[in-house]
Structure formats: structure tokens, C-alpha cells
Design an enzyme around this catalytic site. Structure first.
Site, short mmCIF file in Angstrom:
data_model
loop_
_atom_site.label_atom_id
_atom_site.label_comp_id
_atom_site.label_asym_id
_atom_site.label_seq_id
_atom_site.Cartn_x
_atom_site.Cartn_y
_atom_site.Cartn_z
CE LYS A 1 -40.16 -18.91 -13.87
NZ LYS A 1 -38.86 -19.34 -14.43
NE ARG B 1 -40.37 -25.61 -13.26
CZ ARG B 1 -40.12 -24.57 -12.48
NH1 ARG B 1 -41.11 -23.95 -11.87
NH2 ARG B 1 -38.89 -24.15 -12.31
NE ARG C 1 -28.57 -16.95 -8.78
CZ ARG C 1 -29.14 -16.96 -9.98
NH1 ARG C 1 -29.41 -15.83 -10.61
NH2 ARG C 1 -29.45 -18.10 -10.59
NE ARG D 1 -33.71 -21.92 -5.95
CZ ARG D 1 -34.45 -21.63 -7.00
NH1 ARG D 1 -35.01 -20.44 -7.12
NH2 ARG D 1 -34.64 -22.52 -7.95
NE ARG E 1 -33.14 -24.83 -11.53
CZ ARG E 1 -32.56 -23.73 -11.04
NH1 ARG E 1 -31.29 -23.77 -10.65
NH2 ARG E 1 -33.22 -22.62 -10.93
P1 ADP Z 1 -36.61 -21.58 -11.10
O1 ADP Z 1 -35.71 -20.55 -10.53
O2 ADP Z 1 -35.90 -22.72 -11.75
O3 ADP Z 1 -37.71 -21.02 -11.93
P2 ADP Z 1 -38.51 -22.52 -9.07
O4 ADP Z 1 -38.34 -21.90 -7.75
O5 ADP Z 1 -39.69 -22.10 -9.89
O6 ADP Z 1 -37.16 -22.31 -9.85
O7 ADP Z 1 -38.58 -24.12 -8.93
C1 ADP Z 1 -37.56 -24.84 -8.28
C2 ADP Z 1 -37.81 -26.34 -8.37
O8 ADP Z 1 -39.09 -26.64 -7.76
C3 ADP Z 1 -37.91 -26.92 -9.78
O9 ADP Z 1 -36.65 -27.22 -10.34
C4 ADP Z 1 -38.76 -28.17 -9.51
O10 ADP Z 1 -38.01 -29.18 -8.90
C5 ADP Z 1 -39.75 -27.68 -8.48
N1 ADP Z 1 -40.98 -27.10 -9.08
C6 ADP Z 1 -41.40 -25.80 -8.97
N2 ADP Z 1 -42.53 -25.60 -9.65
C7 ADP Z 1 -42.85 -26.79 -10.22
C8 ADP Z 1 -43.89 -27.23 -11.08
N3 ADP Z 1 -44.87 -26.38 -11.49
N4 ADP Z 1 -43.91 -28.52 -11.46
C9 ADP Z 1 -42.97 -29.38 -11.07
N5 ADP Z 1 -41.93 -29.04 -10.29
C10 ADP Z 1 -41.86 -27.76 -9.86
#
Ligand code: ADP
Length: 192
Positions: free
Chosen positions: A13, A88, A127, A135, A146
Site C-alpha cells: 500500500k 482498519r 527483507r 521496522r 498482524r
Molecule cells: P502495515 O505495513 O502493517 O500495513 P502500517 O504502517 O500501516 O503497517 O501500521 C503499522 C502499525 O501501526 C499497525 O500494526 C498498528 O499497530 C498501527 N496502526 C496503523 N494504522 C492503524 C489504524 N488505522 N488503526 C489502528 N492501528 C493502526
């Protein structure tokens, strides 16, 4: 245009959101990036959320609803935005609809990047093998967690948006450029 990029963790994404920003000038609103920035800056919000991110748990809905609302009111979002990693949960999606409606706007399209779990896991492993800075939640164990959170809390949004007639699915396992052109083809069908 307001676009939601949707898909499991590691689906690509963020990669596609950055390409869309360059190609169409739509700002990338990534709640993950915003939360990581808050953690890096040591703000009270960051301190509150760090353990949840490290474990791969969601932060509370009201936290992300609040930060996305503030960010969306910045002037660069006048022409719309790409929502990346938000919503989410169903309550987040409802809050997003309400926030946009209050501003006379709406979600135009939800693009689902479809990627199988095995492919997501092999991407993390690649990775790790490649070295570099990862990360704290980029480990096979945390990714599995996740993914569980994704299927439980986030995947129900597929039906939510399908019922609204807004969902389009692209093959997220194709090479990056191919995903980009699939997205471009879908966007060309959306009225400006
Ligand atoms: P990913 O690569 O898993 O899509 P993100 O960078 O979008 O990772 O999100 C990393 C973390 O940030 C999630 O695992 C969660 O802990 C938190 N997070 C991000 N966006 C949200 C959201 N919309 N609602 C709740 N937690 C979120």
C-alpha cells in the site's frame, strides 16, 4: 479524489501510495507513518502507542480517527487524498465516512491489493535476508500476528465497501509496475 488503499500488512500500500502521490499529486495519509513519527519524536501519543505497534496490535480507534481528521484538514488535502492503512476497523470506516460527509466529500474508490499470506511472509523473510534497517514489527512472528489482526478486524471492511459499490481489487502479487498500471486502469474508470 479520495481513495482508500486496502490490503493486508506488507501488501504494498505504501509503495503504491507514494507512486500515486508523484503521479496524481494526491497526498499519502498513512496512519502507520504518522504513528511511527510520533514514536520517533517521543510525543505523549507516541509513548502511548509504541508497545501496541511493536506487538502488531491496533491502536485505539479514537487515536487514529483523531490524527487522520487533523491531517485531512491541512490544505494539501483540498483535492482529496490517498488513505493508506486507514480505516482498519468498521468504526474507523464509519468515522471516515462521517468526517468526509461533514466536509461535503466522500470516498470515491477503495482499492484492495490482494496478496496471499505465504507471499507476505516470504517478503518479510527476503527483507531480513537483505539486511538494512527494518521496522520493529517486521519479523515473521509479528507479521503472523498482524495478519491475524487483519483478518479479524480489517478484512470485514471488504464487504462494507463492496456493499457501497466502491471496492475494486487488483493483484498485489504482480510486480510493482504491474500493480501501478492495474491501479491506473481502475482510476481511469472513476469519474473525476
Ligand atoms: P502495515 O505495513 O502493517 O500495513 P502500517 O504502517 O500501516 O503497517 O501500521 C503499522 C502499525 O501501526 C499497525 O500494526 C498498528 O499497530 C498501527 N496502526 C496503523 N494504522 C492503524 C489504524 N488505522 N488503526 C489502528 N492501528 C493502526
Amino acid at each position: 479524489m479520495n481513495l482508500v488503499l486496502f490490503g493486508p500488512p506488507g501488501a504494498g500500500k505504501g509503495t503504491q501510495a507514494k507512486i500515486l502521490k508523484d503521479a496524481r499529486g494526491l497526498p499519502q495519509l498513512s496512519t502507520g507513518d504518522m504513528l511511527r513519527a510520533a514514536i520517533a519524536a517521543g510525543t505523549p501519543l507516541g509513548v502511548r502507542c509504541k508497545a501496541l505497534l511493536d506487538k502488531g496490535e491496533l491502536v485505539p480507534d479514537e487515536v487514529v480517527i483523531d490524527i487522520i481528521g487533523q491531517r485531512y484538514d491541512e490544505p494539501d488535502c483540498t483535492g482529496g487524498a490517498v488513505f493508506d492503512g486507514f480505516p482498519r476497523t468498521i468504526p474507523q470506516a464509519e468515522a471516515l465516512d462521517a468526517m468526509l460527509a461533514a466536509r461535503g466529500r466522500k470516498i470515491d474508490l477503495v482499492l484492495e491489493l490482494k496478496v496471499e499470506d505465504e507471499v507476505l511472509l516470504s517478503r518479510v523473510e527476503a527483507r531480513i535476508k537483505a539486511g538494512g534497517v527494518l521496522r520493529s514489527d517486521d519479523t515473521p512472528e509479528t507479521l503472523k500476528h498482524r495478519l491475524g489482526v487483519y483478518y479479524k478486524n480489517t478484512a470485514p471492511l471488504i464487504d462494507f465497501y463492496r456493499r457501497q459499490g466502491k471496492l475494486k481489487t487488483v493483484d498485489g502479487m504482480a510486480p510493482v509496475e504491474s500493480v501501478t498500471s492495474q491501479i491506473a486502469a481502475v482510476l481511469d474508470t472513476v469519474p473525476a
